[in-house]
Every structure is written in structure tokens, then in C-alpha cells.
Design a protein around this motif. Structure first.
Motif, PDB file in Angstrom:
ATOM      1  N   LYS A  48       0.786  -1.262  -0.067  1.00  0.00           N
ATOM      2  CA  LYS A  48       0.114   0.023  -0.009  1.00  0.00           C
ATOM      3  C   LYS A  48       0.866   1.314   0.051  1.00  0.00           C
ATOM      4  CE  LYS A  48      -3.792  -2.621   1.976  1.00  0.00           C
ATOM      5  NZ  LYS A  48      -4.520  -2.940   3.159  1.00  0.00           N
ATOM      6  N   LYS A  49       2.036   1.113   0.619  1.00  0.00           N
ATOM      7  CA  LYS A  49       3.001   2.435   0.655  1.00  0.00           C
ATOM      8  C   LYS A  49       3.407   2.715  -0.718  1.00  0.00           C
ATOM      9  CE  LYS A  49       4.442   2.705   5.435  1.00  0.00           C
ATOM     10  NZ  LYS A  49       4.896   1.265   6.153  1.00  0.00           N
ATOM     11  N   LEU A  50       3.679   1.553  -1.452  1.00  0.00           N
ATOM     12  CA  LEU A  50       4.666   1.540  -2.781  1.00  0.00           C
ATOM     13  C   LEU A  50       3.300   2.012  -3.739  1.00  0.00           C
ATOM     14  CD1 LEU A  50       6.137  -1.782  -2.705  1.00  0.00           C
ATOM     15  CD2 LEU A  50       7.390   0.555  -2.966  1.00  0.00           C
ATOM     16  N   LEU A  51       1.914   1.566  -3.505  1.00  0.00           N
ATOM     17  CA  LEU A  51       0.938   1.926  -4.421  1.00  0.00           C
ATOM     18  C   LEU A  51       0.910   3.467  -4.379  1.00  0.00           C
ATOM     19  CD1 LEU A  51      -1.075   1.161  -6.507  1.00  0.00           C
ATOM     20  CD2 LEU A  51      -2.692   1.114  -4.610  1.00  0.00           C
ATOM     21  N   ILE A  55       1.010   6.112  -7.377  1.00  0.00           N
ATOM     22  CA  ILE A  55       0.085   6.895  -8.035  1.00  0.00           C
ATOM     23  C   ILE A  55       0.540   8.363  -7.893  1.00  0.00           C
ATOM     24  CG2 ILE A  55      -2.216   7.831  -7.470  1.00  0.00           C
ATOM     25  CD1 ILE A  55      -2.860   4.925  -6.128  1.00  0.00           C
ATOM     26  N   THR A  56       1.199   8.820  -6.878  1.00  0.00           N
ATOM     27  CA  THR A  56       1.749   9.999  -6.914  1.00  0.00           C
ATOM     28  C   THR A  56       2.573  10.406  -8.042  1.00  0.00           C
ATOM     29  OG1 THR A  56       1.888   9.806  -4.434  1.00  0.00           O
ATOM     30  CG2 THR A  56       3.107  11.685  -5.513  1.00  0.00           C
ATOM     31  N   SER A 100     -10.443   0.039 -10.929  1.00  0.00           N
ATOM     32  CA  SER A 100     -10.367  -0.256  -9.307  1.00  0.00           C
ATOM     33  C   SER A 100     -10.094   1.102  -8.772  1.00  0.00           C
ATOM     34  CB  SER A 100      -9.665  -1.365  -8.929  1.00  0.00           C
ATOM     35  OG  SER A 100      -9.954  -2.564  -9.614  1.00  0.00           O
ATOM     36  N   LEU A 101      -9.090   1.914  -9.344  1.00  0.00           N
ATOM     37  CA  LEU A 101      -8.632   2.953  -8.987  1.00  0.00           C
ATOM     38  C   LEU A 101      -9.746   4.179  -8.986  1.00  0.00           C
ATOM     39  CD1 LEU A 101      -6.241   4.906  -7.673  1.00  0.00           C
ATOM     40  CD2 LEU A 101      -5.722   5.223 -10.070  1.00  0.00           C
ATOM     41  N   CYS A 102     -10.368   4.098  -9.949  1.00  0.00           N
ATOM     42  CA  CYS A 102     -11.331   5.288 -10.478  1.00  0.00           C
ATOM     43  C   CYS A 102     -12.611   5.192  -9.396  1.00  0.00           C
ATOM     44  CB  CYS A 102     -11.856   5.385 -11.818  1.00  0.00           C
ATOM     45  SG  CYS A 102     -10.856   5.883 -12.942  1.00  0.00           S
ATOM     46  N   ILE A 124      -4.640   8.991 -15.580  1.00  0.00           N
ATOM     47  CA  ILE A 124      -3.703   8.033 -15.185  1.00  0.00           C
ATOM     48  C   ILE A 124      -3.511   7.003 -16.521  1.00  0.00           C
ATOM     49  CG2 ILE A 124      -3.816   5.913 -13.775  1.00  0.00           C
ATOM     50  CD1 ILE A 124      -3.121   8.537 -12.372  1.00  0.00           C
ATOM     51  N   GLN A 125      -4.782   6.984 -17.360  1.00  0.00           N
ATOM     52  CA  GLN A 125      -4.305   6.255 -18.716  1.00  0.00           C
ATOM     53  C   GLN A 125      -3.155   6.559 -19.309  1.00  0.00           C
ATOM     54  OE1 GLN A 125      -6.639   3.678 -19.624  1.00  0.00           O
ATOM     55  NE2 GLN A 125      -4.628   2.971 -20.651  1.00  0.00           N
ATOM     56  N   GLU A 126      -2.628   7.785 -19.343  1.00  0.00           N
ATOM     57  CA  GLU A 126      -1.397   8.221 -19.979  1.00  0.00           C
ATOM     58  C   GLU A 126      -0.125   7.342 -19.482  1.00  0.00           C
ATOM     59  OE1 GLU A 126      -1.963  12.813 -20.392  1.00  0.00           O
ATOM     60  OE2 GLU A 126       0.270  12.002 -20.959  1.00  0.00           O
ATOM     61  N   ALA A 127      -0.060   7.453 -18.137  1.00  0.00           N
ATOM     62  CA  ALA A 127       0.913   6.582 -17.222  1.00  0.00           C
ATOM     63  C   ALA A 127       0.796   5.197 -17.719  1.00  0.00           C
ATOM     64  CB  ALA A 127       0.811   6.935 -15.953  1.00  0.00           C
TER      65      ALA A 127
END
Ligand code: HEM
Length: 135
Positions: A48-51, A55-56, A100-102, A124-127
Motif C-alpha cells: 500500500k505504501k508502494l502504491l 500513484i503520486t 478499481s482506482l477510479c 492515469i491512462q497516460e501513465a
């Protein structure tokens, strides 16, 4: 306000809401029977920390390709089916990750709107496209 600022502020609002990353993995692992087995030995406290850090980075990506490329390349390296010893993650599973993120943002950002959700998804799709382009 730029899309970057809009999405960043939304992520900050999500950050003040308890359980953002719990919700994400609850939703993600329930998206397909294929997903949960990948995480059978996962330390979710660490994950969760890595996620959060990733995301950042993904939010900064459209503004700062140079500074974020390495992180996205690392995700591609550990996830791509084309790399030895990777998690062997099929590209189509990334679409479930983004859904899931959205959905998680929708549950945790009190100021969510349909437009803001679209902005998140496109942003986020760009990344994700860059991660998959390095597969
Ligand atoms: C673009 C979407 C994704 C991002 C940004 C992402 C990011 C990450 C990060 C930062 C890590 C930890 C560092 C690493 O091991 O590389 C990780 C690990 C992992 N990811 Fe992803 N991931 C994504 C999509 C997926 C998908 C679709 C799956 C499919 C099931 C998946 C499965 C895993 C697994 C199994 C691990 C290892 C967990 C462990 O250490 O036990 N990821 N991911």
C-alpha cells in the motif's frame, strides 16, 4: 485549474479519507478470479505504501516525463510477461486496475463528479500507456 492540479487535489482529499488503499485492493482483487492469486504472498502494508508512491508519480507523469520515467519503467519491468522473473501481468489486467482506482476515488473523494472521474481516468491512462509501451 490545470488537470494536474485538479487530480492532485482530488488525490489529497482521498488521502485524508481512511481506508483508501484497503478499498482499492478489496475492489481490485474482486475484479477477476485471476488477480487474487498474484497477491497470495504479498505484504500489503508495504504494498500500500508502494502504491501510494506510484500513484503520486503517475499523477506527476504528464507534467514531468523525465522525472517519472524511471518509476514507470520499473513497474513495466516487474510486471511485463516479456521479462524473466516478472509477475507476468497480462496488459488487459491493467484496465481492471484503472477501474478499481477510479471506483476507489469515487468512494473516497467527497467532491467527486462525473467530470472529475473522467479526468482521473484519462490522466492515469497516460501513465499506464507508457508502462504498457515498455512491456
Ligand atoms: C498500471 C497499473 C499498476 C501499477 C502502477 C502497479 C504498481 C506496482 C508497484 C509499485 C508494485 C511494487 C513494486 C514492484 O514490485 O514493482 C507492484 C507490485 C505488484 N503488482 Fe502491480 N501495478 C499495476 C498493475 C498491476 C496489475 C494489473 C496486476 C495484476 C494482478 C499487478 C500485480 C502486482 C503484483 C503481483 C505485485 C507484487 C506484489 C508482491 O510483492 O507480493 N499489478 N505493482
Amino acid at each position: 485549474m490545470s488537470d494536474f492540479e485538479t487530480v492532485k487535489e482530488s488525490f489529497e482529499r482521498c488521502g485524508t479519507s481512511d481506508g483508501f488503499y484497503d478499498t482499492f485492493y478489496e475492489l481490485f482483487l474482486s475484479k477477476s478470479d485471476e488477480i487474487a492469486p498474484f497477491f497470495s504472498g504479498t505484504d500489503f502494508k508495504k504494498q500500500k505504501k508502494l502504491l501510494k508512491a506510484t500513484i503520486t508519480t503517475m499523477i506527476r507523469f504528464p507534467l514531468d516525463h523525465r522525472g517519472t520515467q524511471t518509476t514507470l519503467a520499473m513497474v513495466a519491468k516487474t510486471h511485463s510477461p516479456n521479462n524473466y522473473n516478472s509477475y507476468n501481468i497480462k496488459p488487459e489486467l491493467h484496465a481492471l486496475w484503472l477501474d478499481s482506482l477510479c471506483e476507489t476515488v469515487k468512494k473516497h473523494d467527497p467532491d467527486i463528479t462525473v467530470e472529475l472521474e473522467d479526468k482521473w481516468r484519462n490522466y492515469i491512462q497516460e501513465a499506464i500507456n507508457t508502462i504498457l509501451s515498455k512491456y
